[in-house]
Scaffold this motif. Structure first.
Motif, PDB file in Angstrom:
ATOM      1  N   PRO A 157       0.843  -1.210   0.000  1.00 42.77           N
ATOM      2  CA  PRO A 157       0.000   0.000   0.000  1.00 42.77           C
ATOM      3  C   PRO A 157       0.874   1.254   0.000  1.00 42.77           C
ATOM      4  O   PRO A 157       1.866   1.333   0.711  1.00 42.77           O
ATOM      5  N   LEU A 158       0.494   2.209  -0.807  1.00 40.47           N
ATOM      6  CA  LEU A 158       1.172   3.501  -0.881  1.00 40.47           C
ATOM      7  C   LEU A 158       0.194   4.594  -0.456  1.00 40.47           C
ATOM      8  O   LEU A 158      -0.987   4.326  -0.272  1.00 40.47           O
ATOM      9  N   LEU A 292       7.866   7.155  -0.732  1.00 46.87           N
ATOM     10  CA  LEU A 292       6.434   7.455  -0.652  1.00 46.87           C
ATOM     11  C   LEU A 292       5.789   6.982   0.633  1.00 46.87           C
ATOM     12  O   LEU A 292       4.706   7.436   0.991  1.00 46.87           O
ATOM     13  N   GLY A 293       6.436   6.011   1.303  1.00 49.28           N
ATOM     14  CA  GLY A 293       5.834   5.434   2.496  1.00 49.28           C
ATOM     15  C   GLY A 293       5.063   4.188   2.162  1.00 49.28           C
ATOM     16  O   GLY A 293       4.333   4.144   1.178  1.00 49.28           O
ATOM     17  N   SER A 294       5.244   3.136   2.945  1.00 49.21           N
ATOM     18  CA  SER A 294       4.588   1.854   2.678  1.00 49.21           C
ATOM     19  C   SER A 294       4.604   1.024   3.932  1.00 49.21           C
ATOM     20  O   SER A 294       5.396   1.247   4.845  1.00 49.21           O
ATOM     21  N   SER A 295       3.725   0.038   3.975  1.00 50.57           N
ATOM     22  CA  SER A 295       3.720  -0.902   5.081  1.00 50.57           C
ATOM     23  C   SER A 295       4.311  -2.215   4.621  1.00 50.57           C
ATOM     24  O   SER A 295       4.752  -2.374   3.497  1.00 50.57           O
ATOM     25  N   THR A 296       4.322  -3.214   5.498  1.00 44.09           N
ATOM     26  CA  THR A 296       4.881  -4.523   5.176  1.00 44.09           C
ATOM     27  C   THR A 296       4.154  -5.142   4.001  1.00 44.09           C
ATOM     28  O   THR A 296       2.918  -5.091   3.930  1.00 44.09           O
ATOM     29  N   PRO A 297       4.850  -5.767   3.049  1.00 44.58           N
ATOM     30  CA  PRO A 297       4.170  -6.370   1.909  1.00 44.58           C
ATOM     31  C   PRO A 297       3.221  -7.459   2.353  1.00 44.58           C
ATOM     32  O   PRO A 297       3.512  -8.224   3.256  1.00 44.58           O
ATOM     33  N   LYS A 298       2.063  -7.493   1.706  1.00 39.09           N
ATOM     34  CA  LYS A 298       1.070  -8.506   2.084  1.00 39.09           C
ATOM     35  C   LYS A 298       0.166  -8.780   0.902  1.00 39.09           C
ATOM     36  O   LYS A 298      -0.028  -7.932   0.032  1.00 39.09           O
ATOM     37  N   PRO A 299      -0.444  -9.978   0.841  1.00 41.12           N
ATOM     38  CA  PRO A 299      -1.432 -10.238  -0.201  1.00 41.12           C
ATOM     39  C   PRO A 299      -2.673  -9.440   0.096  1.00 41.12           C
ATOM     40  O   PRO A 299      -3.055  -9.251   1.248  1.00 41.12           O
ATOM     41  N   HIS A 300      -3.316  -8.938  -0.929  1.00 37.94           N
ATOM     42  CA  HIS A 300      -4.500  -8.115  -0.760  1.00 37.94           C
ATOM     43  C   HIS A 300      -5.741  -8.957  -0.987  1.00 37.94           C
ATOM     44  O   HIS A 300      -5.884  -9.610  -2.008  1.00 37.94           O
ATOM     45  N   ALA A 301      -6.646  -8.931  -0.039  1.00 42.69           N
ATOM     46  CA  ALA A 301      -7.875  -9.723  -0.162  1.00 42.69           C
ATOM     47  C   ALA A 301      -8.860  -9.018  -1.083  1.00 42.69           C
ATOM     48  O   ALA A 301      -8.817  -7.809  -1.264  1.00 42.69           O
ATOM     49  N   HIS A 302      -9.774  -9.798  -1.608  1.00 39.98           N
ATOM     50  CA  HIS A 302     -10.806  -9.227  -2.478  1.00 39.98           C
ATOM     51  C   HIS A 302     -11.813  -8.471  -1.629  1.00 39.98           C
ATOM     52  O   HIS A 302     -12.070  -8.817  -0.499  1.00 39.98           O
TER      53      HIS A 302
END
Length: 302
Positions: A157-158, A292-302
């Motif tokens: 997420p950005l 830009l700033g971001s959080s930990t990478p993660k799969p995105h749910a529908h």
């Protein structure tokens, strides 16, 4: 024209179903796609794609060549991945896709900065408001303005995409500043051509969503063209904050109806799990996240 590039273009045409769609995938014009296909057919002395004014279809020879070309390209990509993953030094070609305004105004300048830090990485940045399928294309990473991202993609997420309504002081010297979305009906409006039912930016008024006026004095698929027109006093603009920030600070534009601005939309940086071990990809993801700033990478749910 290299045989490898011709094979890449042919595979893209078969999978996309049209020259125009394939052109977005490979980052070239539809005319150039046609030239690659024609050159390939001449070299093979056979028709691969049957083309008419209304449709195109893959011939039997074309289906056979597609299967072989697809296998060959996958093997080449695998070979590059093996070598790239075996070294800690980021290098090689990184193909990135992004929406047009986000890409030109925000990602483009960051890519320039990134290349100065990593001179051994080559970047191919393709801008299109069409969502590119990372599974079916050769892109390594994509930027998406959307809440819905394939659950199997790694997602960063950005900062959200925030819209600002604004106009130049010279415009407001002639036209009374609007106070509500309804007031826009009497104004000169600047509009992006990508705004439609699928990707709309409704204004807010209480509990109601009010569409941005359909009638416009200028429509363009380039946010920077609209920005220049707004600064010149041609009308009222609604564009993302990162595009208009400098003009707002300088006073060339002034914000309008802030309480009525659309709800921000999520921005995602996404890539395939199978590519997350590539040093070139990790370097780029880390760089963009830090800027830009971001959080930990993660799969995105529908």
């Amino acid at each position: 024209m290299s045989k490898l590039r011709q094979m890449e273009v042919f595979v893209a045409v078969v999978e996309a179903g049209s020259f125009a769609e394939a052109a977005v995938q490979v980052g070239m014009s539809a005319v150039m796609v046609g030239r690659h296909i024609q050159s390939l057919e001449t070299a093979l002395n056979t028709r691969l794609i049957q083309r008419t004014t209304r449709r195109q279809s893959v011939t039997g020879e074309g289906r056979l060549f597609y299967a072989e070309a697809k296998t060959a390209l996958e093997q080449i990509e695998y070979a590059f991945k093996r070598v790239e993953a075996s070294t800690d030094r980021p290098s090689g070609l990184l193909r990135v896709t992004a929406p047009m305004t986000l890409g030109s105004a925000l990602i483009g300048p960051l890519v320039t900065e990134f290349m100065q830090l990593y001179p051994e990485i080559q970047i191919e940045l393709i801008l299109s408001n069409k969502v590119v399928d990372l599974y079916e294309s050769s892109f390594d990473l994509g930027f998406r303005i959307s809440e819905r991202v394939d659950v199997n993609l790694v997602c960063r997420p950005l900062p959200p995409y925030r819209m600002v309504i604004c106009a130049a002081p010279k415009y407001l010297a002639t036209w009374q500043a609007p106070q509500t979305p309804e007031d826009l009906s009497t104004h000169r409006i600047l509009t992006h051509t990508s705004w439609n039912n699928r990707f709309a930016w409704p204004l807010r008024q209480g509990n109601k969503d009010i569409p941005w006026p359909e009638r416009a004095v200028l429509k363009s698929n380039d946010g920077k063209v609209l920005l220049e027109a707004a600064i010149a006093g041609c009308g009222i603009l609604m564009q993302p904050d990162f595009l208009v920030a400098a003009a707002l600070v300088s006073g060339e534009l002034v914000p309008l109806m802030s309480a009525c601005a659309p709800e921000p939309k999520p921005v995602q940086m996404v890539y395939l799990r199978s590519k997350k071990s590539l040093p070139k990809l990790n370097a780029f993801v880390t760089f963009i996240s830090e800027r830009l700033g971001s959080s930990t990478p993660k799969p995105h749910a529908h």
